[in-house]
Design an enzyme around this catalytic site. Structure first.
Site, PDB file in Angstrom:
ATOM      1  CB  THR A 425      -0.924   0.016   1.225  1.00 23.96           C
ATOM      2  OG1 THR A 425      -1.730  -1.168   1.198  1.00 23.96           O
ATOM      3  CG2 THR A 425      -1.824   1.240   1.212  1.00 23.96           C
ATOM      4  CE  LYS A 503      -5.445  -1.655   1.090  1.00 23.66           C
ATOM      5  NZ  LYS A 503      -4.190  -2.357   1.080  1.00 23.66           N
ATOM      6  CE  LYS A 571       1.387   1.800   4.645  1.00 18.36           C
ATOM      7  NZ  LYS A 571       1.497   0.505   3.968  1.00 18.36           N
TER       8      LYS A 571
END
Length: 1383
Positions: A425, A503, A571
């Site tokens: 990701t 995503k 993150k």
């Protein structure tokens, strides 16, 4: 007092109509008054049978309960409190139900006013709403609170009015507080949904594509799924307006402010919504509020949401399917990043026949991968040589940069034409730049942007969700790899970076929803709500989300073991914050959530589960979100449930199964699963031949005892596969018979799940659903609201809080069965994906509704069954049978009650030793205890306390048999078996128990190994016992299984019923070591602390097989008489008992006062003990009690019966004397014999001269019997003590005939003393005329005296000859009296 069936309503709306209708259907009478008389709902109410009143007073008069619809306090004042108000006609004990959405403080004010002004203390509030979950879609829910007594009174009514009831004991207002929390989540989810869609549109992702993916992913919420499609189509919001939501959120923020509680996410959402409503109103637009909100966002964010929604659409899954069909063959795959997710993905590729070269910076992981069959390298470059595809699954962009382009990086080593799959990701910008850099290498390197979602378990099973983007060439190149790793594969148009955008949108929603869950539960805790109950309500309401249902339990359990670390969202939301900056796109709620995760990481919680963000709120405010499931009052909970389905389904079950029966094959992981059935066979071996034989019997059910709970997971799975394979082969051999498999497991959730179910499915094929049903009534196991409970006394304990959940081999945390499934499958089956059959559905919809629900389940589903009664279980079973008849296939993991319900077993009363005819067995019973659950230990303590003097106890040292040398183990086993043999032969019940200090291993497998050693020691001890016990009781599942199969060598047994509710009783098969011996399988977790003692007491050999009264009753029925033989010493006692046993005759040991004076208590003890130990009925009688002192002593010494001899007294004195003793003796359940008349002759130095003798007078006898209440009458009809004259006996048989008629009329027995010397014919005549007891002394005593003439060499020879001489006379008398063969 008001009528219990009358309910009054004040105020009426659409929801009130539904509540009243439900009451009418439940049999209540309902009256209503509504100020707005012309509402259509009032007219409909009348049509349904309700009574519409003309004034409030009439509506409340005589009602047991009053439902007040209150919208504003000041509007209802006169109607409630006025002179003609509704309270005036209300009975004092009526309960008042406030149907309201007022603020908590206003509700409390109203409650106080009702109490202070009207003395009304039975007040509850009721927040009425509609369920939004799949199970409760549109159905009525009620959240109620109030004092315990008020809640208890209101519960039956509240339950009748709704489909789902939540109750909170305490102050009123809980419903209003829950509504606030629900609004909080609605507001946050709404704004997050708009920000997420806007971000996606800004990244040029079609909003429909976003919706299709996210509505099936972690970012989904009820708000997102419900409203996004409407907005994108330009439709209005259904049942919801922005202005109303803004007002509600303002109320929530005001409440939070008064409580000094921060709600940062709600505050930001509120400002966003204010912006929309204010901007719209300032423009004076006539459009609907939803359009205005979208237009404001379009202006603020610079996106055209409606334009994007109207753009060209495509099907990402269809494109993926086409791409996979065109994909090229891939031989070698490099995989870099073997963390939790990466390891599962890489090993699954190995299973999919790819050659995989793996690399990770953590060396032990490389070793694990090599052991799994992978190839490993020492650097990214080394594993990237000569590969077709490189998969990168590292934590972040920096790591991806390093492994691709750093020292020994992968890119230089990749061959020309290779393809890189980036599954990390990372930001879309990084992906786009990476694609260009790869192209710049000049080697035709391709990139596929393929972030994944699904978790560690799905990674290892190849069932991830993958969003992929790239050039067609790249996607075709990697198609086979992507397909192998995914269950759902979406191809996103837009090139590299597009998939990472999707995503990113999902992570925005997921991150916000985690933080929102934390904010909501924390605020609920501050409001004083039970957070567990709050959670349960929200999951059925508008405020729910996938994340709320998934992460909420982590917060409630205070369980932050990392499934997904908090730092991951630091993150991921950081990526979104950076995208906000680079795209000039303000995403207020996303960046606020990011700050919360940053705060959590700064506090040191970054490596904990992401649900630990709730600690930010807890540390700031001091609240505790942890919400252990409460311990509940069983009675109160049962009152909240709807009434049971009115029709007993047993007839339907029997009818449905009569001609269409699929045999039920129950694989029982220990023998206790037979605890609700009878007349069912149990197999302990499963060869194909034995299964064919069983199927050919066409049984409706049979059990196979697997004892798999005693094995490790791998061995248990292999065993289940073996059995299922043999079942399949056997079924095909007898006409391809169809059958249903049940994996019977522990009702407290211990055992090999899901390993056993996975193993069964691997052989039997995919099922339509797995059925999880641990309800077990006799064990007090209830499933209510998807939570499984263990009942102790009147309390319900969540099973996750009991000792069973702490089992060293099969422990768990979750009490909610949905969460338990997720916990045990390690996330492979998510709690949110587990279906449920609710008690509401069972009790209101019946079998048809169950069938419909089961038939609608997605293939391969897992479904849990709630149940609180056997009727619930029967309703489910009937519905499941209907579904099976429609072709559905189910694999059931259940407790015992399901089995009996499914095959239509009608319960029987517990089986006793008398039912099986084992009362005459001489040996002791064998009790073996191996179970270590605390309940068993308490039961053993109670057993020893109650039965200590009748029980021999042998304690096996667990340390010696499991931890010491083989020599010490053998010695412990040998000694224990020898002692047990001696005790059992001595007719003593014998307890063999393991020492109670629990010894466990460091790991579950070590604990199982210790358990095996202990169990095998018990097996060896029982195997070495040679004496056949009267019965065998095994305590504990593993213990009972091992003893049956290994020690007793049983291959087949028949379940005859239960020894106690929930305690199976088997008869061992002919092939076993002890054919026909009753085998009691006592589960470790069944019964209260007295249960074991009760069973052992019931099955203990009775101290007397029959009483003296029983002997004489049997003699009367059989037309014979019983001999009562005077005894004086041990030889005499043994002679009587031995003769009785050899002749199979009942007998009476009789002690005369003269013998008692000589032999004393030892003689009595000898007789009592001999009678207790005899294998035929023998009792002890005290004869000719001529003094009160002797008789009172005899009554206390253990005699079964006494003779009161007042024959020497006048009639009046005799009556008084006998009556006094009769009363004392009858209080001890002793038979009383008395004499009327007087015998001549001598007995034990007591002589009555002939002139003193007198015959029994019939008329006197009538009065004597009536006055004294005796049970037996010794008559004088010419009989004598001692020897008869040379002319022979002269008995007055006509007198005896008259006395027999009187005795028959009065229900007493006739006794004849002086039976020695009576000829056979005279004895027969006496028996025919009603004599049921003959006293014998002279002839037996003469035989003893004669034996002394030849004393032999030693005293023991004299004793033996005397005993044999007496025994011969006694045996002759038994034949003479007709009692031989009658025992």
């Amino acid at each position: 007092m008001g009528s219990r069936s009358m309910v009054g309503f004040l105020g009426f709306d659409e929801l009130s109509l539904e509540l009243a209708t439900s009451l009418l259907r439940s049999g209540y009478s309902v009256r209503a008054f509504d100020p707005h008389k012309f509402r259509t709902c009032v007219a409909e109410f009348s049509n349904l049978g309700g009574v519409t009143c003309t004034n409030p007073l009439e509506a409340g008069k005589g009602a047991a309960a009053l439902v007040l619809l209150v919208s504003q306090l000041d509007q209802m004042d006169d109607i409630i409190f006025g002179p003609q108000g509704i309270l005036k006609g209300l009975s004092n004990d009526a309960v008042i139900i406030l149907q309201t959405m007022l603020l908590p403080t206003d509700i409390q004010k109203l409650e106080n006013r009702l109490a202070e002004e009207c003395g009304r203390n039975l007040v509850v509030d009721a927040y009425v709403s509609r369920g939004m979950s799949e199970a409760l879609d549109g159905k009525v829910m009620i959240t109620s609170s109030g004092r315990p007594d008020a809640i208890a009174r209101a519960q039956p009514l509240l339950s009748a009015m709704c489909d789902k009831l939540y109750t909170f004991e305490g102050e009123v207002g809980a419903g209003s507080k829950i509504k606030m929390v629900n609004h909080l989540l609605e507001g946050i989810h709404l704004v997050a949904a708009i920000e997420a869609i806007s971000l996606g549109v800004h990244a040029r992702i079609h909003p429909s594509t976003l919706y299709d993916i996210i509505s099936n992913a972690a970012g989904n919420s009820w708000i997102f799924k419900k409203y996004i499609p409407h907005w994108l189509k330009g439709a209005k919001m259904m049942d919801h307006t922005i202005n109303l939501l803004v007002d509600n959120l303002g109320t929530v923020l005001s409440m939070a402010s008064s409580l000094v509680f921060p709600l940062p996410l709600l505050a930001v959402s509120y400002q966003q919504l204010i912006l929309g409503t204010y901007s719209g109103s300032s423009h004076g637009s006539g459009g609907n509020e939803d359009d205005l909100l979208f237009k404001v966002w379009e202006n603020v964010l610079g996106v055209k949401l409606h334009d994007a929604a109207n753009g060209k659409t495509y099907n990402p899954e269809e494109i993926a399917s086409q791409m996979v069909a065109r994909s090229k063959s891939v031989n070698r795959v490099a995989f870099i990043g073997l963390g939790a997710m990466g390891f599962g993905m890489a090993t699954h590729l190995l299973k999919s026949k790819f050659t995989v070269l793996g690399y990770d910076v953590y060396t032990p992981t490389l070793s694990r991968f090599a052991n799994a069959g992978g190839l490993v390298g020492n650097s990214p470059a080394e594993v990237s040589k000569d590969v077709d595809v490189l998969v990168v699954m590292v934590t972040n962009a920096a790591q991806a940069e390093d492994i691709l382009f750093g020292d020994s990086g992968a890119v230089p080593a990749l061959p020309a034409g290779a393809c890189v799959i980036l599954s990390s990701t990372v930001s879309p910008t990084f992906v786009s730049q990476l694609e260009q850099r790869l192209q710049d290498q000049g080697k035709d390197l391709k990139l596929v942007d393929a972030p994944v979602s699904g978790g560690v378990m799905r990674a290892s099973f190849g069932t991830l969700t993958i969003m992929a983007a790239g050039t067609d060439e790249a996607l075709v190149h990697c198609g086979s790899v992507l397909s192998a790793l995914s269950e759902k594969l979406y191809i996103i148009e837009g090139g590299c970076g597009a998939a990472s955008c999707v995503k990113m949108v999902n992570q925005l929603l997921a991150g916000v929803h985690i933080a929102a869950t934390a904010e909501a539960l924390s605020f609920g805790a501050r409001l004083g709500l039970n957070t567990r109950s709050l959670f349960n309500f929200i999951t059925n309401s508008e405020g729910t989300s996938w994340i709320f249902e998934n992460r909420g339990p982590h917060m409630l359990d205070n369980d932050y073991r990392p499934c997904s670390a908090l730092n991951i969202f630091v993150k991921d939301l950081g990526i979104i914050s950076n995208e906000c900056s680079s795209r000039k796109l303000p995403l207020h709620i996303a960046v606020t959530a990011h700050q919360l995760f940053l705060a959590g990481s700064a506090a040191g919680w970054g490596l904990l589960d992401d649900a630990a963000v709730v600690k930010v709120y807890e540390s700031l405010t001091g609240v505790k979100v942890e919400g252990k499931l409460p311990i509940l009052s069983k009675e109160s909970v049962m009152q909240t449930l709807p009434l049971e389905w009115p029709v007993d389904p047993i007839d339907d079950i029997l009818r449905l199964t009569q001609n269409n029966l699929k045999p039920l094959v129950v694989l029982d992981d220990d023998p206790t699963g037979t605890q609700t059935v009878h007349d069912i066979e149990v197999l302990t071996q499963w060869s194909t031949e034995s299964l064919i034989k069983q199927f050919m019997k066409k049984p409706k059910c049979f059990f196979i005892l697997t004892n798999s709970r005693a094995l490790g997971a791998e061995k248990a799975a292999a065993l289940i596969k073996e059995i299922c394979t043999n079942l399949s082969t056997a079924a095909k051999s007898v006409g391809d018979i169809d059958y249903t498999v049940v994996l019977r497991g522990d009702s407290t959730l211990r055992g090999h799940f899901p390993e056993a179910t996975d193993a069964a499915v691997s052989v039997l094929g995919e099922m339509d659903a797995w059925i999880i049903c641990p309800f077990f009534l006799d064990g007090g196991r209830y499933t209510i609201g998807d939570v499984h409970y263990v009942a102790e006394s009147d309390r319900l304990y969540p099973v996750g809080e009991t000792e069973f959940a702490k089992d060293h081999a099969f422990g768990y945390k979750s009490s909610n069965l949905r969460e338990w499934v997720e916990e045990k499958t390690k996330g492979r089956i998510l709690a949110s994906h587990v279906a449920s059959i609710s008690i509401e559905l069972l009790r209101k919809g019946g079998p048809d509704a169950v069938c419909d629900r089961l038939c609608c389940l997605e293939k391969g589903s897992t479904c849990i069954v709630n149940a609180a009664s056997e009727r619930d279980m029967g309703v489910f079973a009937a519905g499941m049978i209907q579904a099976e008849l429609k072709g559905k296939r189910f694999l059931c993991r259940t407790a015992a009650n399901f089995v009996s319900a499914r095959i239509g077993i009608i319960p029987r009363a517990p089986v006793s030793p008398i039912d099986l005819g084992i009362n005459k067995e001489k040996t002791g019973g064998l009790i073996v205890v191996g179970s270590y659950v605390p309940k068993t230990t308490k039961q053993v303590e109670e057993l020893k306390l109650q039965r200590g003097q009748h029980l021999k106890c042998i304690e096996i040292s667990v340390e010696k048999v499991a931890m010491k040398s083989s020599e010490e183990r053998e010695e412990e086993i040998r000694q224990s078996a020898e002692i047990a043999d001696i005790f059992l032969k001595g007719r003593m019940d014998t307890l063999i128990m393991t020492s109670r200090m629990l010894i466990t291993g460091k790991t579950p497998s070590e604990s199982l190994e210790i358990n095996f050693k202990v169990s095998s020691a018990l097996v060896e001890i029982v195997r070495r016992i040679t004496t056949k016990p009267r019965y065998i009781l095994a305590k504990g599942g593993i213990t009972s299984s091992d003893l049956a199969t290994k020690a007793l060598e049983a291959k087949c047994a028949k379940v005859v019923g239960q020894a106690l509710a929930g305690v199976p009783l088997w008869l061992l098969g002919a092939e076993s070591r002890h054919p026909g011996v009753p085998y009691i399988v006592f589960p470790g977790n069944v019964g209260d602390h007295k249960a074991l003692a009760e069973v052992v007491k019931c099955w203990a050999r009775p101290s007397r097989l029959l009483s003296t009264k029983d002997l004489l009753l049997n003699a009367k029925k059989g037309g014979y008489a019983v001999g009562a033989f005077n005894v004086y010493n041990l030889e005499g006692v043994e002679a009587v008992v031995k003769a009785a046993e050899e002749q199979h005759s009942p007998a009476i040991l009789q002690i005369h006062p003269g013998a008692l004076n000589q032999g004393g208590l030892p003689l009595v003890a000898c007789c009592v003990s001999a009678a207790d130990q005899a294998s035929v009925p023998v009792t002890v009688h005290f004869d000719h009690g001529t003094s009160k002192q002797n008789l009172i002593e005899a009554i206390e010494l253990g005699f079964d019966s006494v003779m009161v001899d007042g024959s020497h007294l006048s009639l009046e004195e005799n009556i008084s004397y006998t009556k006094y003793i009769s009363k004392l003796a009858h209080s001890k359940n002793m038979l009383v014999e008395a004499e009327l008349g007087r015998l001549s002759g001598t007995e034990d130095d007591l002589t009555v001269e002939e002139y003193e003798a007198r015959l029994t007078d019939v008329n006197q006898a009538r009065d004597f019997i009536d006055e004294t209440g005796i049970d037996a009458l010794a008559v004088c009809i010419g009989n004598v003590h001692g020897k008869y004259p040379a002319s022979g006996p002269n008995l007055k048989l006509n007198l005896l005939k008259d006395l027999d008629a009187l005795a028959s009329e009065k229900g007493v027995f006739l006794v004849l003393h002086g039976a020695s010397g009576l000829p056979k014919e005279l004895i027969k005549n006496c028996i025919d005329l009603g004599v049921r007891k003959f006293n014998v002394n002279t002839e037996v005593r003469k035989a003893y005296m004669d034996s002394l003439a030849n004393p032999g060499k030693d005293l023991v020879h004299l004793m033996a000859s005397a005993k044999e001489a007496m025994k011969a006379v006694i045996a002759e008398k038994m034949h003479l009296f007709g009692s031989a063969g009658k025992a």
